[in-house]
Design a protein around this motif. Structure first.
Motif, PDB file in Angstrom:
ATOM      1  N   LEU A   5     -47.823 -37.051  87.848  1.00 45.65           N
ATOM      2  CA  LEU A   5     -46.539 -36.430  87.519  1.00 45.65           C
ATOM      3  C   LEU A   5     -46.418 -35.195  87.759  1.00 45.65           C
ATOM      4  O   LEU A   5     -45.415 -34.580  88.418  1.00 45.65           O
ATOM      5  N   VAL A   6     -47.448 -34.268  87.679  1.00 47.03           N
ATOM      6  CA  VAL A   6     -47.507 -32.621  87.898  1.00 47.03           C
ATOM      7  C   VAL A   6     -47.078 -32.754  89.407  1.00 47.03           C
ATOM      8  O   VAL A   6     -46.353 -31.645  90.061  1.00 47.03           O
ATOM      9  N   ILE A   7     -47.903 -33.471  90.305  1.00 44.76           N
ATOM     10  CA  ILE A   7     -47.905 -33.247  91.637  1.00 44.76           C
ATOM     11  C   ILE A   7     -46.425 -33.571  92.363  1.00 44.76           C
ATOM     12  O   ILE A   7     -45.782 -32.918  92.972  1.00 44.76           O
ATOM     13  N   SER A   8     -46.079 -34.841  91.820  1.00 42.86           N
ATOM     14  CA  SER A   8     -44.518 -35.292  92.283  1.00 42.86           C
ATOM     15  C   SER A   8     -43.525 -34.235  91.838  1.00 42.86           C
ATOM     16  O   SER A   8     -42.691 -33.972  92.788  1.00 42.86           O
ATOM     17  N   SER A   9     -43.717 -33.753  90.583  1.00 43.92           N
ATOM     18  CA  SER A   9     -42.702 -32.696  90.504  1.00 43.92           C
ATOM     19  C   SER A   9     -42.740 -31.412  91.060  1.00 43.92           C
ATOM     20  O   SER A   9     -41.798 -30.702  91.612  1.00 43.92           O
ATOM     21  N   ALA A  10     -43.853 -31.056  91.420  1.00 43.15           N
ATOM     22  CA  ALA A  10     -44.344 -29.754  92.223  1.00 43.15           C
ATOM     23  C   ALA A  10     -43.679 -30.143  93.660  1.00 43.15           C
ATOM     24  O   ALA A  10     -43.193 -29.186  94.133  1.00 43.15           O
ATOM     25  N   LEU A  11     -43.914 -31.352  94.344  1.00 40.86           N
ATOM     26  CA  LEU A  11     -43.488 -31.588  95.553  1.00 40.86           C
ATOM     27  C   LEU A  11     -41.670 -31.478  95.500  1.00 40.86           C
ATOM     28  O   LEU A  11     -41.160 -31.301  96.475  1.00 40.86           O
ATOM     29  N   LEU A  12     -41.303 -32.080  94.434  1.00 47.31           N
ATOM     30  CA  LEU A  12     -39.812 -32.184  94.372  1.00 47.31           C
ATOM     31  C   LEU A  12     -39.250 -30.418  94.163  1.00 47.31           C
ATOM     32  O   LEU A  12     -38.331 -30.527  95.022  1.00 47.31           O
ATOM     33  N   LEU A  13     -39.888 -29.668  93.424  1.00 44.89           N
ATOM     34  CA  LEU A  13     -39.632 -28.479  93.481  1.00 44.89           C
ATOM     35  C   LEU A  13     -39.779 -27.727  95.143  1.00 44.89           C
ATOM     36  O   LEU A  13     -38.894 -26.955  95.453  1.00 44.89           O
ATOM     37  N   ILE A  48     -35.292 -35.573  98.814  1.00 43.78           N
ATOM     38  CA  ILE A  48     -35.044 -35.357  97.476  1.00 43.78           C
ATOM     39  C   ILE A  48     -35.006 -36.456  96.392  1.00 43.78           C
ATOM     40  O   ILE A  48     -35.342 -36.761  95.346  1.00 43.78           O
ATOM     41  N   PRO A  49     -33.995 -37.307  96.785  1.00 47.83           N
ATOM     42  CA  PRO A  49     -33.934 -38.567  95.980  1.00 47.83           C
ATOM     43  C   PRO A  49     -35.032 -39.481  95.951  1.00 47.83           C
ATOM     44  O   PRO A  49     -35.478 -39.985  94.724  1.00 47.83           O
ATOM     45  N   ALA A  50     -35.780 -39.516  97.007  1.00 48.69           N
ATOM     46  CA  ALA A  50     -36.878 -40.537  96.836  1.00 48.69           C
ATOM     47  C   ALA A  50     -38.094 -39.639  96.016  1.00 48.69           C
ATOM     48  O   ALA A  50     -38.753 -40.198  95.168  1.00 48.69           O
ATOM     49  N   LEU A  51     -38.051 -38.419  96.225  1.00 51.90           N
ATOM     50  CA  LEU A  51     -39.099 -37.566  95.263  1.00 51.90           C
ATOM     51  C   LEU A  51     -38.543 -37.612  93.884  1.00 51.90           C
ATOM     52  O   LEU A  51     -39.398 -37.715  92.941  1.00 51.90           O
ATOM     53  N   THR A  52     -37.073 -37.583  93.497  1.00 49.02           N
ATOM     54  CA  THR A  52     -36.623 -37.748  92.028  1.00 49.02           C
ATOM     55  C   THR A  52     -37.282 -38.987  91.341  1.00 49.02           C
ATOM     56  O   THR A  52     -37.530 -39.103  90.380  1.00 49.02           O
ATOM     57  N   LEU A  53     -36.888 -40.241  92.420  1.00 52.20           N
ATOM     58  CA  LEU A  53     -37.237 -41.408  91.860  1.00 52.20           C
ATOM     59  C   LEU A  53     -38.893 -41.533  91.597  1.00 52.20           C
ATOM     60  O   LEU A  53     -39.268 -42.114  90.523  1.00 52.20           O
ATOM     61  N   LEU A  54     -39.574 -41.092  92.449  1.00 53.70           N
ATOM     62  CA  LEU A  54     -41.109 -41.166  92.427  1.00 53.70           C
ATOM     63  C   LEU A  54     -41.629 -40.203  91.039  1.00 53.70           C
ATOM     64  O   LEU A  54     -42.354 -40.550  90.364  1.00 53.70           O
ATOM     65  N   THR A  55     -40.963 -39.043  91.019  1.00 52.57           N
ATOM     66  CA  THR A  55     -41.272 -38.309  89.698  1.00 52.57           C
ATOM     67  C   THR A  55     -40.883 -39.021  88.558  1.00 52.57           C
ATOM     68  O   THR A  55     -41.880 -39.025  87.548  1.00 52.57           O
TER      69      THR A  55
END
Length: 150
Positions: A5-13, A48-55
């Motif tokens: 979760l930390v990694i995916s949210s950092a990637l989203l940022l 961004i939508p793909a990373l949002t769903l992953l997060t």
């Protein structure tokens, strides 16, 4: 799953930071035209939508509080709003293709919505970090909330 979760949210940022850079590339490309914003469009409508769903999935699997899961999903709605604002700004032209006064106003709302989205993602990342490390240490190194004497 909490580290994911930390990694995916950092990637989203990072994706959102790149989104602003790609908008600048489009805005400062001399040829102009739709191709100048290709990276901005691809990142905004796919990455961004793909990373949002992953997060959001990582948040759910990490058993994050419902508020954090909802916050992780919020960028999808903001991306939809972004697309609508961009379409409205592009449609706000006269017969000669010159922007009407509405165009720059809606364009400004597009930029402001992007800033709001970044703040949402920062809040998601902060929540993910807090969830990943639920008992932070104080300045002496003792775990806050621990029942053991320091």
């Amino acid at each position: 799953m909490r580290k994911a979760l930390v990694i995916s949210s950092a990637l989203l940022l990072v994706a959102f930071v790149l989104q602003f850079a790609f908008a600048a590339v489009g805005g400062f490309t001399r040829s102009g035209g739709d191709d100048a914003y290709a990276l901005h469009s691809i990142n905004g409508m796919a990455v961004i939508p793909a990373l949002t769903l992953l997060t959001a999935l990582c948040a759910a699997l990490a058993k994050a509080p419902g508020r954090l899961i909802a916050l992780a999903l919020l960028p999808i709605g903001l991306v939809v709003l972004q697309a609508l604002l961009a379409a409205l700004a592009n449609a706000a032209t006269d017969a000669a293709g010159v922007s009407t006064p509405l165009g720059p106003i809606v364009g400004a709302l597009h930029a402001l919505n992007g800033i709001i989205a970044v703040h949402v993602v920062v809040a998601v990342l902060q929540g993910a970090r807090k969830l990943s490390d639920p008992e932070p240490a104080d300045s002496t190194g003792a775990v806050v909330g621990s029942r053991e004497p320091a």
